[in-house]
Design a protein around this motif. Structure first.
Motif, PDB file in Angstrom:
ATOM      1  N   GLU A 156     -29.165  36.306  27.582  1.00 26.15           N
ATOM      2  CA  GLU A 156     -30.395  35.531  27.744  1.00 26.15           C
ATOM      3  C   GLU A 156     -31.024  35.264  26.387  1.00 26.15           C
ATOM      4  OE1 GLU A 156     -31.224  34.511  30.798  1.00 26.15           O
ATOM      5  OE2 GLU A 156     -29.531  35.630  31.648  1.00 26.15           O
ATOM      6  N   ALA A 215     -26.739  26.938  27.310  1.00 25.73           N
ATOM      7  CA  ALA A 215     -28.118  27.393  27.120  1.00 25.73           C
ATOM      8  C   ALA A 215     -28.844  26.785  25.930  1.00 25.73           C
ATOM      9  CB  ALA A 215     -28.163  28.923  27.032  1.00 25.73           C
ATOM     10  N   ARG A 223     -31.918  31.083  34.323  1.00 28.70           N
ATOM     11  CA  ARG A 223     -32.340  32.033  33.299  1.00 28.70           C
ATOM     12  C   ARG A 223     -33.116  33.209  33.889  1.00 28.70           C
ATOM     13  NH1 ARG A 223     -33.027  28.797  27.661  1.00 28.70           N
ATOM     14  NH2 ARG A 223     -31.394  27.254  28.040  1.00 28.70           N
TER      15      ARG A 223
END
Length: 681
Positions: free
Chosen positions: A261, A209, A310
């Motif tokens: 996230e 990420a 995401r």
């Protein structure tokens, strides 16, 4: 292509798919009168070929001027790149766009870190091709430029993002050998102009990420063995200067807390972390101050089995940089929807939530999202099993960008999805029940339908309240389906996820048996005609159930299921190489537990027919795992079938193989359960 079948100990070779499919009944018309037919033989509009051609949509990426994503080619099972310019969706390049990082992939598209809002930004994306795992830049016209040299897939890429200067930050996985200890996962800065690559983060077991922020700031996630990313994952931030990160700091997570996230809001970071027992939204300033933003009592995050995908986006207020709407996907009791969180930054730099409210989503199931054109683009799954890419705006507008048709459009083929709970307290488990439904057929009033129990993989995955094509294949033929979210599943908070720690092969086995037994007790299904089936971790649980001292099932199906836990720990890929430390125990200390929990140790208790399916190229669960179980069934003289699919890995993608699998499984259950004959089915 050929698949090998072993039936009752006799080996025979049969071309896959094994014969033509019957013609599909006409669609779009609800019969005035339903015909009574035997359960398991209803004339279904959902053919095996329909399952083979059902498309997945993933990899949503915005370039500002366009929205990009991949969609399955029904003829080949490959993922093709598509582009939507606000009017038309057009396929781009003939590449099969899929990453193989972690073996499960994801994150095969890389777009700009700062998409243009005026249509003047980059009109290209960078993609990973499945065969060689090379990077390619694809323009709006579909022309592809290769950026990296071939390595025979020894070097793999994923989770990339393109910086304003054209350089790419991405996860690079390098295979120096064939074992889990010979794999390096790094965060790399790649300059496509000259091919030079600089390692930004190389001291973590795994990384994911990368998310650029303002003024050169970069955020990312790491985790280390034996943790999986949902056990403990740390959010980091550092400032990129040239080819080096400076001022690197841990922002959140770690030490038993998982960050799922992340996104930037100006110079502040937003993330979802589970220190409260659920993945809630938090606000972090780089000076170290932290504010918890939500109190949903539900997960605003998901287990990172794959890269990309995401589920958090920030829609900044163009008129006021201190106000924003944050869009998050929320999962409660296994079902996923959208929440809008309004944020206001105060004069001292702290933040307070201005509002938290539902954003109505008719589908109720959101797989991924990204900011685009002042709104949010989503990948959604509808209750009838259809899939769509939709653009949602804050004023309530909804535009369907692309849609994948549901497995059947006849209203009578879609029954209600019932949420089922069984047990109390720490033994409580969840399932979604799909009863048989068919516009043209109904079952005998004096009979209950046969049951097929679905077990998801992971085991830290979860199933949704959706009538997928795979489920409709069974329900429209007169089978009931119980889709079980056993203990250990995601989507119910951290405590439920952790309930399988040290108990894999015990707790979820008890849950599966309890769900099937309870459905039979309530008279909803025929207790003498129940099958259990699952793949990977679900295949392990299938085998563990069928080798338990007592169980209620007439038969079962394992696709690439784990039979020997010690062998899995020794030979599986890097991402999961220490997974069993948490699920079973560390080795060598827990060696006796591994033996006791392995279905292979209890094949003497296998007493019902078994169908086994396996891909020859599976690196997660190698064919040897399936073959030992097949040999045990053969030695006991049990009815069994073995389908070995050439060229398939951990999951079957080739349409002819998917169709052959489902025909064989249907025939197997009809034979074992004694469902009789009906030429119309």
């Amino acid at each position: 292509m050929h698949a090998a079948y072993i039936t009752s100990g006799r080996l025979r070779s049969q071309r896959a798919p094994p014969g033509p499919a019957p013609p599909a009944p006409s669609r779009g018309r609800l019969s005035a009168v339903s015909t009574v037919r035997p359960y398991g033989h209803w004339p279904s509009p959902v053919r095996p070929e329909d399952l083979a051609s059902s498309a997945s949509v993933e990899g949503l990426t915005s370039t500002g001027d366009a929205l990009w994503f991949t969609r399955t080619d029904p003829g080949t099972g490959q993922q093709r790149l598509h582009r939507w310019d606000g009017v038309d969706v057009v396929a781009r390049t003939g590449l099969d766009v899929r990453s193989r990082v972690h073996e499960y992939g994801g994150g095969a598209l890389a777009g700009p870190a700062e998409p243009s809002t005026d249509g003047t930004g980059p009109a290209s994306v960078v993609v990973v091709d499945f065969a060689e795992q090379q990077l390619h830049r694809v323009g709006a016209d579909g022309d592809a430029e290769t950026l990296t040299a071939p390595t025979g897939a020894r070097t793999r890429w994923g989770d990339g993002v393109v910086l304003a200067d054209g350089r790419l930050v991405a996860v690079r996985e390098t295979h120096d050998g064939d074992t889990a200890t010979e794999v390096r996962n790094e965060l790399v800065l790649l300059d496509p102009a000259d091919g030079t690559a600089s390692v930004l983060v190389g001291d973590a077991d795994l990384v994911a990420a990368p998310t650029p922020g303002p003024d050169g700031w970069l955020a990312w996630l790491t985790w280390g063995h034996p943790d999986m990313p949902w056990d403990s994952a740390t959010l980091w931030a550092g400032r990129l200067d040239g080819t080096t990160l400076h001022g690197v700091r841990a922002v959140a997570g770690g030490d038993g807390v998982s960050v799922s996230e992340l996104a930037w809001w100006g110079r502040d970071l937003l993330c979802t972390e589970d220190s409260t027992g659920f993945w809630e939204l938090w606000h972090h300033r780089l000076d170290g101050s932290t504010t918890r933003v939500t109190d949903e009592g539900a997960d605003l995050g998901r287990p990172r089995w794959t890269l990309g995908g995401r589920r958090l986006a920030v829609l900044a207020d163009p008129a006021d940089p201190d106000r924003a709407e944050v869009v998050v996907a929320r999962t409660r009791e296994g079902a996923t929807d959208l929440r809008l969180v309004g944020l206001t930054r105060t004069a001292d730099g702290s933040v307070r939530p201005a509002s938290t409210r539902a954003w109505p989503v008719p589908t109720g199931q959101v797989a991924e999202l990204t900011a685009h054109a002042g709104g949010v683009a989503t990948v959604e799954t509808d209750p009838d099993g259809g899939r769509a890419v939709r653009l949602r705006t804050l004023d309530g507008g909804v535009t369907t960008v692309a849609a994948v048709a549901p497995p059947t459009d006849r209203p009578g083929d879609l029954g209600p999805v019932q949420a089922i709970t069984v047990g109390e307290g720490e033994q409580r488990t969840h399932a979604f029940l799909h009863l048989p439904a068919n516009a043209d057929a109904t079952g005998p009033q004096d009979q209950a339908p046969p049951l097929v129990v679905f077990l998801h993989g992971g085991p830290t995955g979860h199933t949704l309240p959706v009538r997928t094509a795979a489920i409709a294949y069974w329900t429209t033929r007169g089978f009931a389906v119980a889709d079980v979210n056993y203990r250990g599943s995601a989507g119910f908070g951290r405590a439920y996820r952790d309930a399988l720690r040290g108990r894999w092969g015990e707790s979820e086995v008890a849950d599966v048996i309890a769900v099937a037994t309870e459905l039979a007790r309530r008279g909803l299904v025929d207790g003498d005609k129940m099958a259990v089936r699952g793949g990977s971790a679900g295949g392990f649980t299938t085998l563990a159930v069928l080798t338990a001292p007592e169980h209620p099932f007439a038969c079962g199906t394992s696709f690439f299921g784990v039979a020997d836990l010690a062998a899995l720990a020794a030979f599986t890929h890097k991402f999961e190489s220490r997974y069993l430390d948490r699920l079973v125990g560390p080795l060598p200390e827990a060696a006796a537990v591994y033996r006791e929990r392995s279905p292979l140790s209890h094949v003497d208790r296998l007493s019902v027919p078994l169908l086994v399916l396996q891909g020859t190229e599976d690196k997660v669960v190698p064919p040897e795992q399936s073959e030992v179980v097949v040999e045990a069934a053969r030695a006991k003289g049990l009815l069994h079938d073995y389908l070995l699919f050439p060229g398939e890995g951990h999951g079957f993608r080739r349409p002819e193989h998917v169709a052959a699998w489902h025909r064989a499984e249907l025939d197997f259950y009809r034979t074992v359960m004694g469902l009789g004959e009906d030429s119309a089915s």
